[in-house]
Design an enzyme around this catalytic site. Structure first.
Site, PDB file in Angstrom:
ATOM      1  N   LYS A  80     -12.532  -9.606 -37.731  1.00  2.62           N
ATOM      2  CA  LYS A  80     -13.137 -10.095 -38.768  1.00  2.62           C
ATOM      3  C   LYS A  80     -13.575 -11.740 -38.311  1.00  2.62           C
ATOM      4  CE  LYS A  80     -10.534 -12.320 -42.343  1.00  2.62           C
ATOM      5  NZ  LYS A  80      -9.776 -12.544 -43.387  1.00  2.62           N
TER       6      LYS A  80
ATOM      7  N   GLY B 177       1.282 -17.977 -49.341  1.00  2.00           N
ATOM      8  CA  GLY B 177       0.393 -18.907 -49.286  1.00  2.00           C
ATOM      9  C   GLY B 177       0.138 -19.585 -47.815  1.00  2.00           C
TER      10      GLY B 177
END
Length: 339
Positions: A67, A219
């Site tokens: 990616k 997160g």
């Protein structure tokens, strides 16, 4: 080469399909049939952007790729989201590029699916209340994916209370009651807690969490970020997607640096999925440190490519003269042919 445009992803990829792909990838990682390549991440010195590559190879599913993308903090002026990425898949037999696939929505879906897999395998028995910390863009994906477990209520907190409507709306979409609470009540009431913020200081403290609880800390994916009190991390039985990444850029970086836990105390979630680790066991608190790895991106990209080909939506690049017709069929985990 196939091209699956970003605009097509929402109509192809479901949370259930993402869950299936990520669950299988975790098992492959645990069996050492799949591994991630070193991450490249650089500040490019233009538009305050961070750009990089995450890649890997899954020898079980024969998925190879990377990616490419990053974070452009000023994209609002272009009417674009800040995170931009594209996934490239390659034929592991020849090295030829197989597909280019829009990666923005897939990144959100795979992050949420990883959290959901941890909930499936680590949530305390009879968990009824889901706690959400954070109400940003990713929070809605997290809550929808968490619905793999049958929760009865959602409680939520966000440092900016005016954003809590996103959580309330998503809970209503799922047919669940929602209550905005303070962190001490959230930690006491929730059986499962998902934290998805960009915080650089702990918010959920050790004293907040009461009783049998599973925490999916999603997160923290950069050095310095932090959502949890290191004492809470030290109290938990800790799992992650990749241990090396967890201790360097994940939530455990602070507890390890403080000497509160050893790297050897951190286990792979994939080992639980593969039946190589008991998982929760008798632990009161479990923690999944979801840092995000390249293999997760490849897993969902390969899944969406499979669906796009079956539905005739994947576009064939005109610059690829040989096409799929001259490439031997490959078989994925479900036994379907992928060319």
């Amino acid at each position: 080469m196939y091209v699956v445009a970003e605009k097509e992803i929402a109509g192809l990829m479901t949370p259930a399909a993402a869950f299936e792909a990520i669950e299988a990838m975790f098992a492959s990682m645990a069996s050492r049939k799949a591994y991630n390549f070193p991450v490249v991440r650089e500040a490019i010195g233009y538009e305050d952007a961070l750009y990089g590559f995450k890649g890997g190879f899954d020898g079980a599913g024969l998925v190879l790729g990377l990616k490419a993308g990053g974070y452009w903090p000023h994209n609002q002026k272009h009417n674009l989201i800040n995170h931009q990425s594209t996934v490239f898949l390659f034929d592991p037999d020849t090295g030829r590029v197989k597909a280019a696939i829009g990666g923005n929505l897939l990144t959100a879906l795979r992050t949420a699916a990883a959290s959901a897999v941890s909930i499936k395998y680590l949530a305390p028995k009879g968990a009824k209340v889901l706690g959400m910390i954070g109400a940003g863009h990713q929070s809605a994906f997290q809550m929808r994916a968490a619905a793999v477990h049958q929760f009865e209520k959602v409680v939520g907190w966000n440092p900016h209370p005016e954003m809590l409507s996103r959580l309330a709306d998503t809970a209503a979409e799922l047919g669940l009651p929602f209550e905005a609470v303070e962190l001490d009540q959230l930690g006491a009431d929730a059986d499962v807690i998902v934290s998805i913020t960009s915080s650089f200081a702990p918010m959920l403290m050790d004293g907040h969490v009461k009783g049998a609880t599973h925490i999916a800390a999603m997160g923290t994916d950069t050095k310095g970020k932090q959502e949890l009190d290191p004492a809470l991390v030290a109290r938990a039985r800790v799992f992650t997607d990749e241990v090396a990444q967890s201790v360097s850029i994940g939530e455990t970086q602070h507890a390890v640096a403080s000497g509160l836990i050893a790297e050897s105390a951190i286990s792979e979630l994939g080992a639980v999925v593969a039946g190589l680790h008991e998982g929760r066991g008798t632990a009161e608190v479990t923690l999944f440190d979801g840092t995000g790895v390249g293999l997760q991106d490849l897993a969902v990209a390969n899944k969406v490519l499979e669906i796009a080909i079956e539905k005739g939506i994947a576009q064939r690049s005109k610059s690829d003269p040989s096409g799929a017709r001259n490439t031997p069929a490959r078989r994925n985990r479900s036994g379907r042919a992928i060319r």
